[in-house]
Design a protein around this motif. Structure first.
Motif, PDB file in Angstrom:
ATOM      1  N   ILE A  24       0.841  -1.186   0.000  1.00 37.14           N
ATOM      2  CA  ILE A  24       0.000   0.000   0.000  1.00 37.14           C
ATOM      3  C   ILE A  24       0.883   1.246   0.000  1.00 37.14           C
ATOM      4  CG2 ILE A  24      -1.716   1.315   1.288  1.00 37.14           C
ATOM      5  CD1 ILE A  24      -2.863  -1.276   2.281  1.00 37.14           C
ATOM      6  N   HIS A  25       0.635   2.136  -0.953  1.00 38.24           N
ATOM      7  CA  HIS A  25       1.439   3.343  -1.061  1.00 38.24           C
ATOM      8  C   HIS A  25       0.528   4.552  -1.287  1.00 38.24           C
ATOM      9  CE1 HIS A  25       5.432   1.429  -1.309  1.00 38.24           C
ATOM     10  NE2 HIS A  25       4.777   0.451  -1.894  1.00 38.24           N
ATOM     11  N   HIS A  26       0.844   5.629  -0.634  1.00 41.86           N
ATOM     12  CA  HIS A  26       0.145   6.889  -0.846  1.00 41.86           C
ATOM     13  C   HIS A  26       1.192   7.991  -1.016  1.00 41.86           C
ATOM     14  CE1 HIS A  26      -3.787   5.202   0.065  1.00 41.86           C
ATOM     15  NE2 HIS A  26      -3.257   4.630   1.116  1.00 41.86           N
ATOM     16  N   PRO A  27       1.932   7.966  -2.124  1.00 39.23           N
ATOM     17  CA  PRO A  27       2.959   8.996  -2.327  1.00 39.23           C
ATOM     18  C   PRO A  27       2.332  10.382  -2.366  1.00 39.23           C
ATOM     19  CG  PRO A  27       2.516   7.829  -4.368  1.00 39.23           C
ATOM     20  CD  PRO A  27       1.804   7.079  -3.299  1.00 39.23           C
ATOM     21  N   GLU A  28       3.029  11.318  -1.812  1.00 39.04           N
ATOM     22  CA  GLU A  28       2.540  12.693  -1.800  1.00 39.04           C
ATOM     23  C   GLU A  28       3.189  13.482  -2.933  1.00 39.04           C
ATOM     24  OE1 GLU A  28       0.128  13.870  -0.024  1.00 39.04           O
ATOM     25  OE2 GLU A  28      -0.120  11.918   0.961  1.00 39.04           O
ATOM     26  N   PRO A  29       2.402  14.273  -3.652  1.00 43.58           N
ATOM     27  CA  PRO A  29       2.972  15.060  -4.761  1.00 43.58           C
ATOM     28  C   PRO A  29       3.889  16.157  -4.256  1.00 43.58           C
ATOM     29  CG  PRO A  29       0.671  15.646  -4.386  1.00 43.58           C
ATOM     30  CD  PRO A  29       0.954  14.451  -3.520  1.00 43.58           C
ATOM     31  N   GLY A  30       4.985  16.342  -4.984  1.00 45.04           N
ATOM     32  CA  GLY A  30       5.914  17.418  -4.654  1.00 45.04           C
ATOM     33  C   GLY A  30       5.578  18.659  -5.456  1.00 45.04           C
ATOM     34  N   PRO A  31       6.459  19.643  -5.442  1.00 43.20           N
ATOM     35  CA  PRO A  31       6.226  20.878  -6.200  1.00 43.20           C
ATOM     36  C   PRO A  31       5.996  20.584  -7.680  1.00 43.20           C
ATOM     37  CG  PRO A  31       8.063  21.153  -4.702  1.00 43.20           C
ATOM     38  CD  PRO A  31       7.725  19.693  -4.681  1.00 43.20           C
ATOM     39  N   GLY A  32       4.932  21.121  -8.245  1.00 41.93           N
ATOM     40  CA  GLY A  32       4.628  20.929  -9.653  1.00 41.93           C
ATOM     41  C   GLY A  32       3.983  19.592  -9.977  1.00 41.93           C
ATOM     42  N   ARG A  78      -3.522   4.201  -3.600  1.00 38.95           N
ATOM     43  CA  ARG A  78      -3.880   5.142  -4.666  1.00 38.95           C
ATOM     44  C   ARG A  78      -3.371   4.635  -6.008  1.00 38.95           C
ATOM     45  NH1 ARG A  78      -1.438   9.471  -2.920  1.00 38.95           N
ATOM     46  NH2 ARG A  78      -3.181  10.631  -1.996  1.00 38.95           N
ATOM     47  N   ILE A  79      -4.246   4.674  -7.014  1.00 41.96           N
ATOM     48  CA  ILE A  79      -3.916   4.192  -8.360  1.00 41.96           C
ATOM     49  C   ILE A  79      -4.365   5.223  -9.371  1.00 41.96           C
ATOM     50  CG2 ILE A  79      -4.349   2.414 -10.096  1.00 41.96           C
ATOM     51  CD1 ILE A  79      -5.007   0.517  -7.768  1.00 41.96           C
ATOM     52  N   VAL A  80      -3.518   5.495 -10.352  1.00 39.97           N
ATOM     53  CA  VAL A  80      -3.875   6.384 -11.450  1.00 39.97           C
ATOM     54  C   VAL A  80      -4.192   5.529 -12.669  1.00 39.97           C
ATOM     55  CG1 VAL A  80      -3.078   8.181 -13.029  1.00 39.97           C
ATOM     56  CG2 VAL A  80      -2.534   8.326 -10.588  1.00 39.97           C
ATOM     57  N   ILE A  81      -5.407   5.681 -13.197  1.00 38.98           N
ATOM     58  CA  ILE A  81      -5.848   4.941 -14.374  1.00 38.98           C
ATOM     59  C   ILE A  81      -5.628   5.810 -15.600  1.00 38.98           C
ATOM     60  CG2 ILE A  81      -7.736   3.647 -15.424  1.00 38.98           C
ATOM     61  CD1 ILE A  81      -6.943   2.661 -12.631  1.00 38.98           C
ATOM     62  N   VAL A  82      -4.948   5.284 -16.613  1.00 38.65           N
ATOM     63  CA  VAL A  82      -4.752   6.017 -17.865  1.00 38.65           C
ATOM     64  C   VAL A  82      -5.475   5.275 -18.989  1.00 38.65           C
ATOM     65  CG1 VAL A  82      -2.597   7.119 -17.181  1.00 38.65           C
ATOM     66  CG2 VAL A  82      -2.526   4.895 -18.305  1.00 38.65           C
ATOM     67  N   CYS A  83      -6.231   6.008 -19.794  1.00 38.57           N
ATOM     68  CA  CYS A  83      -7.066   5.415 -20.834  1.00 38.57           C
ATOM     69  C   CYS A  83      -6.701   5.859 -22.242  1.00 38.57           C
ATOM     70  CB  CYS A  83      -8.540   5.747 -20.574  1.00 38.57           C
ATOM     71  SG  CYS A  83      -9.170   5.179 -18.979  1.00 38.57           S
ATOM     72  N   ARG A  84      -6.062   7.018 -22.381  1.00 28.19           N
ATOM     73  CA  ARG A  84      -5.706   7.505 -23.710  1.00 28.19           C
ATOM     74  C   ARG A  84      -4.655   6.570 -24.308  1.00 28.19           C
ATOM     75  NH1 ARG A  84      -3.306  13.484 -24.552  1.00 28.19           N
ATOM     76  NH2 ARG A  84      -1.509  12.416 -23.618  1.00 28.19           N
ATOM     77  N   PRO A  85      -4.834   6.108 -25.550  1.00 22.50           N
ATOM     78  CA  PRO A  85      -3.920   5.131 -26.147  1.00 22.50           C
ATOM     79  C   PRO A  85      -2.447   5.516 -26.062  1.00 22.50           C
ATOM     80  CG  PRO A  85      -5.849   5.344 -27.523  1.00 22.50           C
ATOM     81  CD  PRO A  85      -5.977   6.388 -26.453  1.00 22.50           C
ATOM     82  N   GLU A  86      -2.126   6.802 -26.270  1.00 23.24           N
ATOM     83  CA  GLU A  86      -0.721   7.214 -26.199  1.00 23.24           C
ATOM     84  C   GLU A  86      -0.149   6.997 -24.801  1.00 23.24           C
ATOM     85  OE1 GLU A  86      -2.804  10.802 -27.832  1.00 23.24           O
ATOM     86  OE2 GLU A  86      -3.524   8.739 -27.591  1.00 23.24           O
ATOM     87  N   VAL A 342      10.431   6.874 -10.840  1.00 25.28           N
ATOM     88  CA  VAL A 342      10.830   8.283 -10.844  1.00 25.28           C
ATOM     89  C   VAL A 342       9.604   9.098 -11.229  1.00 25.28           C
ATOM     90  CG1 VAL A 342      13.233   7.786 -11.454  1.00 25.28           C
ATOM     91  CG2 VAL A 342      11.534   8.163 -13.263  1.00 25.28           C
ATOM     92  N   PRO A 343       9.595  10.401 -10.968  1.00 29.30           N
ATOM     93  CA  PRO A 343       8.467  11.224 -11.409  1.00 29.30           C
ATOM     94  C   PRO A 343       8.301  11.127 -12.924  1.00 29.30           C
ATOM     95  CG  PRO A 343       9.830  12.433  -9.855  1.00 29.30           C
ATOM     96  CD  PRO A 343      10.594  11.192 -10.205  1.00 29.30           C
ATOM     97  N   LEU A 351       3.243  13.157 -12.196  1.00 28.33           N
ATOM     98  CA  LEU A 351       3.000  12.223 -11.103  1.00 28.33           C
ATOM     99  C   LEU A 351       4.279  11.976 -10.320  1.00 28.33           C
ATOM    100  CD1 LEU A 351       0.847   9.618 -13.077  1.00 28.33           C
ATOM    101  CD2 LEU A 351       0.035  11.547 -11.706  1.00 28.33           C
ATOM    102  N   PRO A 352       4.177  11.844  -8.999  1.00 29.35           N
ATOM    103  CA  PRO A 352       5.380  11.606  -8.192  1.00 29.35           C
ATOM    104  C   PRO A 352       5.865  10.169  -8.293  1.00 29.35           C
ATOM    105  CG  PRO A 352       3.451  11.649  -6.791  1.00 29.35           C
ATOM    106  CD  PRO A 352       2.985  12.044  -8.163  1.00 29.35           C
ATOM    107  N   ALA A 353       7.133   9.972  -7.986  1.00 33.93           N
ATOM    108  CA  ALA A 353       7.680   8.609  -7.903  1.00 33.93           C
ATOM    109  C   ALA A 353       6.894   7.821  -6.869  1.00 33.93           C
ATOM    110  CB  ALA A 353       9.154   8.670  -7.519  1.00 33.93           C
ATOM    111  N   GLY A 354       6.723   6.531  -7.147  1.00 32.57           N
ATOM    112  CA  GLY A 354       5.977   5.675  -6.233  1.00 32.57           C
ATOM    113  C   GLY A 354       4.518   5.524  -6.597  1.00 32.57           C
ATOM    114  N   THR A 355       4.049   6.282  -7.595  1.00 43.18           N
ATOM    115  CA  THR A 355       2.643   6.201  -7.994  1.00 43.18           C
ATOM    116  C   THR A 355       2.366   4.905  -8.758  1.00 43.18           C
ATOM    117  OG1 THR A 355       2.500   8.604  -8.174  1.00 43.18           O
ATOM    118  CG2 THR A 355       0.808   7.325  -9.302  1.00 43.18           C
TER     119      THR A 355
END
Length: 459
Positions: A24-32, A78-86, A342-343, A351-355
């Motif tokens: 289980i990971h909940h990386p926190e976003p850094g600057p930008g 936390r999971i980021v889902i990406v759907c755009r083919p690229e 890595v980011p 997205l931050p590293a660890g996502t």
């Protein structure tokens, strides 16, 4: 057989759950950096809908939040889902140093054990993959085609004329027998039945079973205790087969994968992990794909007729087109999984590293901008067009972690297709198409692809 074999000291199957902890990971976003938007529902709700019905849940989230969105799913976090083919291609085919797969696939560790190629990255992954690639070279697969065909013919011969039955169960039975014969080298029918029964339950991971991943103490109670007992029985049988193959004086002449895995004298636990990895990757997915192949054809008479026309031509391209179109619309895996080392930028978000990033193969395979307005329609002819967007087609994943058994699966599917259409005439039990429902990461026919044999052709 078992009376002559040595007993190997090893951990009980249930210990694999106690020795494993959810990543289980909940990386926190850094600057930008920032995470895409997503639903605010409790993690329990998002987890249930993802594991049980992502094929309906994720498209709704995509419609609401766009091609990139965030979910919270146990036991990952936390999971980021990406759907755009690229973006799907970037994550699936990107550098394994940036998009490693191992930590995401640690979810398989309690099932197969530590050290599976599924959960390795870097040098360890390359070494493990190098050991497992040789049995799946084209020449090796060509050498077992006759065995696949014989097993397919035996399965089809047992189908009753006039009765309605779920085709997916027949395909599970067939693909498991193919794996046990071709991968493990088991020939005795009684032993095949014994190993099939034990492995069939282990590979049949049910939604309820997943609770053991979160609460290992459940392994001592009720249905989870039964599941662990099945895992233990399967382990015992696998070790027996490994020991038997190791002692076989004719092992160097054997064509099965197990005999090749023993080259270099790896320890028995490593070979057991490799066998289970191959079983896990090549049983359910191929069986379900085969069932969908006929479910789609039987509801598209023109495509079925065209397939039948080329049965006697060993080089007819239309069969491969049918297989590809089936895999495009009914994906072997609904999504892949990566964890950023890595980011990185995906979908317009830094997205931050660890996502954890889960690229949606299903979204990429049905994108209208890529495949046209008929993107969700079953049309094998599209694969005969030289302009087909093959780069957007990722049924076996991609990059360094592309499925080892891709050619094996495609060969098996073609043999099944030819054998069934040559030997019997099938009809669906009703005109309406079967809806896909989720079974782990695979979409299965809601009613099991129910069919009826109306006659035997005797060709």
């Amino acid at each position: 057989m078992t009376d002559q074999l040595p007993t190997y000291r090893r951990k009980p199957a249930r210990d694999r759950f106690y020795g494993w902890r959810p990543a289980i990971h909940h990386p926190e976003p850094g600057p930008g950096e920032e995470f895409p938007p997503g639903p605010r529902a409790p993690i329990a709700v998002q987890s249930l809908r993802t594991w049980a019905a992502r094929n309906t849940y994720w498209p709704k989230m995509q419609e609401r939040y766009g091609d990139t969105f965030t979910l919270r799913v146990a036991p990952v976090g936390r999971i980021v889902i990406v759907c755009r083919p690229e973006d799907v291609r970037t994550a699936a085919l990107g550098s394994p140093e940036t998009f490693p797969i191992g930590e995401n696939n640690l979810l398989f560790e309690p099932l197969v054990g530590r050290g599976s190629v599924l959960a390795l990255d870097g040098a360890a992954h390359r070494a493990a993959r190098k050991r497992m690639v040789p049995p799946f070279h084209g020449k090796r697969i060509a050498g077992v085609v006759s065995t696949m065909a014989r097993l397919a013919e035996e399965e089809v011969a047992a189908w009753p004329v006039g009765s309605t039955f779920p085709l997916v169960e027949c395909m599970r039975r067939l693909t498991l027998k193919v794996i046990i014969r071709v991968v493990m080298g088991v020939e005795d029918p009684t032993r095949v039945a014994e190993v099939s029964a034990a492995l069939g339950r282990v590979l049949d991971v049910r939604t309820l079973d997943l609770l053991m991943w979160i609460w290992p103490r459940l392994t001592g109670f009720g249905p989870w205790r039964t599941a662990i007992a099945a895992m233990q029985r399967a382990d015992d049988l696998l070790f027996e087969e490994i020991a038997g193959a190791r002692q076989d004086p004719g092992r160097s002449e054997r064509p099965d994968v197990l005999a090749m895995l023993l080259d270099g004298s790896p320890d028995d636990e490593q070979v057991r992990v490799e066998l289970l990895t191959l079983l896990l990757g090549g049983h359910e997915t191929t069986a379900v794909a085969a069932a969908w192949m006929f479910e789609r054809l039987l509801r598209h008479p023109a495509a079925l007729a065209r397939t039948r026309e080329g049965l006697d031509d060993p080089d007819d391209e239309y069969r491969a087109a049918v297989i590809k179109e089936t895999l495009r619309l009914r994906q072997l895996s609904y999504n892949l999984g990566r964890r950023l080392s890595v980011p990185a930028e995906l979908g317009g978000y830094h997205l931050p590293a660890g996502t954890f990033v889960w690229p949606s193969i299903a979204a990429a395979h049905t994108d209208r901008a890529t495949w046209g307005e008929d993107a969700t329609e079953f049309r094998p002819e599209r694969w005969l067009d030289p302009g087909v967007p093959a780069r957007a087609f990722l049924p076996f994943g991609g990059g360094a972690h592309r499925c080892l058994g891709a050619l094996f699966a495609e060969t098996e599917l073609e043999i099944i297709l030819r054998t069934v259409l040559r030997d019997v005439d099938l009809r669906p039990d009703r005109p309406a198409a079967e809806k896909p429902v989720m079974r782990h990461v695979v979409q299965v026919p809601a009613r099991g692809a129910r069919v009826r044999v109306v006659r035997r052709t005797g060709r």
